[in-house]
Design a protein around this motif. Structure first.
Motif, PDB file in Angstrom:
ATOM      1  N   VAL A 178       7.640  57.630 -40.508  1.00 26.61           N
ATOM      2  CA  VAL A 178       6.470  58.310 -41.061  1.00 26.61           C
ATOM      3  C   VAL A 178       6.150  59.551 -40.244  1.00 26.61           C
ATOM      4  O   VAL A 178       5.858  60.617 -40.788  1.00 26.61           O
ATOM      5  CB  VAL A 178       5.259  57.368 -41.091  1.00 26.61           C
ATOM      6  N   ALA A 179       6.184  59.396 -38.916  1.00 24.68           N
ATOM      7  CA  ALA A 179       5.856  60.515 -38.035  1.00 24.68           C
ATOM      8  C   ALA A 179       6.457  60.274 -36.668  1.00 24.68           C
ATOM      9  O   ALA A 179       6.680  59.123 -36.263  1.00 24.68           O
ATOM     10  CB  ALA A 179       4.341  60.692 -37.913  1.00 24.68           C
ATOM     11  N   MET A 180       6.718  61.359 -35.966  1.00 28.43           N
ATOM     12  CA  MET A 180       7.206  61.307 -34.593  1.00 28.43           C
ATOM     13  C   MET A 180       6.413  62.321 -33.783  1.00 28.43           C
ATOM     14  O   MET A 180       5.978  63.349 -34.321  1.00 28.43           O
ATOM     15  CB  MET A 180       8.702  61.644 -34.515  1.00 28.43           C
ATOM     16  N   GLY A 181       6.235  62.034 -32.500  1.00 25.09           N
ATOM     17  CA  GLY A 181       5.482  62.993 -31.716  1.00 25.09           C
ATOM     18  C   GLY A 181       5.401  62.628 -30.255  1.00 25.09           C
ATOM     19  O   GLY A 181       6.105  61.739 -29.776  1.00 25.09           O
ATOM     20  N   TRP A 182       4.545  63.364 -29.573  1.00 26.60           N
ATOM     21  CA  TRP A 182       4.415  63.233 -28.129  1.00 26.60           C
ATOM     22  C   TRP A 182       2.942  63.147 -27.728  1.00 26.60           C
ATOM     23  O   TRP A 182       2.090  63.853 -28.283  1.00 26.60           O
ATOM     24  CB  TRP A 182       5.048  64.446 -27.442  1.00 26.60           C
ATOM     25  N   TYR A 183       2.693  62.286 -26.748  1.00 28.41           N
ATOM     26  CA  TYR A 183       1.395  62.163 -26.107  1.00 28.41           C
ATOM     27  C   TYR A 183       1.613  62.302 -24.617  1.00 28.41           C
ATOM     28  O   TYR A 183       2.737  62.200 -24.140  1.00 28.41           O
ATOM     29  CB  TYR A 183       0.765  60.799 -26.431  1.00 28.41           C
ATOM     30  N   ARG A 184       0.538  62.519 -23.878  1.00 27.06           N
ATOM     31  CA  ARG A 184       0.665  62.606 -22.426  1.00 27.06           C
ATOM     32  C   ARG A 184      -0.546  61.976 -21.752  1.00 27.06           C
ATOM     33  O   ARG A 184      -1.623  61.911 -22.342  1.00 27.06           O
ATOM     34  CB  ARG A 184       0.842  64.048 -21.970  1.00 27.06           C
ATOM     35  N   GLN A 185      -0.325  61.551 -20.520  1.00 28.69           N
ATOM     36  CA  GLN A 185      -1.407  60.959 -19.746  1.00 28.69           C
ATOM     37  C   GLN A 185      -1.303  61.455 -18.311  1.00 28.69           C
ATOM     38  O   GLN A 185      -0.314  61.192 -17.627  1.00 28.69           O
ATOM     39  CB  GLN A 185      -1.353  59.438 -19.790  1.00 28.69           C
ATOM     40  N   ALA A 186      -2.340  62.171 -17.889  1.00 29.83           N
ATOM     41  CA  ALA A 186      -2.427  62.649 -16.519  1.00 29.83           C
ATOM     42  C   ALA A 186      -3.166  61.617 -15.676  1.00 29.83           C
ATOM     43  O   ALA A 186      -3.932  60.804 -16.213  1.00 29.83           O
ATOM     44  CB  ALA A 186      -3.154  63.990 -16.480  1.00 29.83           C
ATOM     45  N   PRO A 187      -2.972  61.639 -14.365  1.00 29.72           N
ATOM     46  CA  PRO A 187      -3.652  60.668 -13.508  1.00 29.72           C
ATOM     47  C   PRO A 187      -5.168  60.703 -13.686  1.00 29.72           C
ATOM     48  O   PRO A 187      -5.775  61.773 -13.669  1.00 29.72           O
ATOM     49  CB  PRO A 187      -3.251  61.121 -12.094  1.00 29.72           C
ATOM     50  N   GLY A 188      -5.752  59.534 -13.886  1.00 30.99           N
ATOM     51  CA  GLY A 188      -7.195  59.442 -14.028  1.00 30.99           C
ATOM     52  C   GLY A 188      -7.734  59.871 -15.375  1.00 30.99           C
ATOM     53  O   GLY A 188      -8.959  59.919 -15.572  1.00 30.99           O
ATOM     54  N   LYS A 189      -6.839  60.174 -16.307  1.00 31.08           N
ATOM     55  CA  LYS A 189      -7.288  60.629 -17.634  1.00 31.08           C
ATOM     56  C   LYS A 189      -6.731  59.722 -18.725  1.00 31.08           C
ATOM     57  O   LYS A 189      -5.773  58.989 -18.515  1.00 31.08           O
ATOM     58  CB  LYS A 189      -6.853  62.072 -17.885  1.00 31.08           C
ATOM     59  N   GLN A 190      -7.353  59.810 -19.908  1.00 26.87           N
ATOM     60  CA  GLN A 190      -6.871  59.038 -21.042  1.00 26.87           C
ATOM     61  C   GLN A 190      -5.635  59.694 -21.651  1.00 26.87           C
ATOM     62  O   GLN A 190      -5.410  60.905 -21.503  1.00 26.87           O
ATOM     63  CB  GLN A 190      -7.974  58.932 -22.100  1.00 26.87           C
ATOM     64  N   ARG A 191      -4.846  58.884 -22.335  1.00 23.83           N
ATOM     65  CA  ARG A 191      -3.697  59.422 -23.045  1.00 23.83           C
ATOM     66  C   ARG A 191      -4.191  60.323 -24.175  1.00 23.83           C
ATOM     67  O   ARG A 191      -5.134  59.988 -24.891  1.00 23.83           O
ATOM     68  CB  ARG A 191      -2.839  58.286 -23.617  1.00 23.83           C
TER      69      ARG A 191
END
Length: 120
Positions: free
Chosen positions: A32-45
C-alpha cells in the motif's frame, strides 16, 4: 510474514549526502505504501517521507527540497536520497511498509533501523 532489510546509514559531514535503501521480502500480496521515519535521542519517532502505491508522496516540512523518496517496484525496495544534510537530521531512520499479506488483511512492518549521524 514480511521482512525489511535496511542499508545505507553512516556518518556524514554537514552538507553531505546519503542514500538509504530498504528491501521488503516475504509474504507480500500488495504493498500500500512505503516510507521512512526517524527517531532522534529523547524525541518521538516522526515521519520523514512516504510514497503510496499511486506514486503520491508526503514529506516532513523539515526535509522538503532536500530529501527524495523513491521506489523500485520490481525489487520491492524503497530509497531515501538525503542531500544537504544537517546536524538536526541525526537520528535512527526506520523503514516502514504497509502491505496486504492476504486479499483482506494488511499490517505495518518496520525495519531494524539505521543510524544517520551528521557531524563535522
Amino acid at each position: 510474514q514480511v521482512q525489511l532489510v535496511e542499508s545505507g546509514g553512516g556518518l556524514v559531514q554537514p552538507g553531505g549526502s546519503l542514500r538509504l535503501s530498504c528491501a521488503a521480502s516475504g509474504s507480500i500480496f500488495r504493498i500500500v505504501a512505503m516510507g521512512w521515519y526517524r527517531q532522534a535521542p529523547g524525541k518521538q519517532r516522526e515521519l520523514v517521507a512516504t510514497l503510496n502505491a499511486g506514486g503520491g508522496t508526503n514529506y516532513a516540512d523539515s526535509v522538503k527540497g532536500r530529501f527524495t523518496v523513491s521506489r523500485d517496484n520490481a525489487k520491492n525496495t524503497v530509497y531515501l536520497q538525503m542531500n544537504s544534510l544537517k546536524p538536526e537530521d541525526t537520528a535512527v531512520y526506520y523503514c516502514n511498509v504497509r502491505a496486504y499479506y492476504s486479499v483482506t488483511s494488511w499490517d505495518d512492518y518496520w525495519g531494524q533501523g539505521t543510524q544517520v549521524t551528521v557531524s563535522s
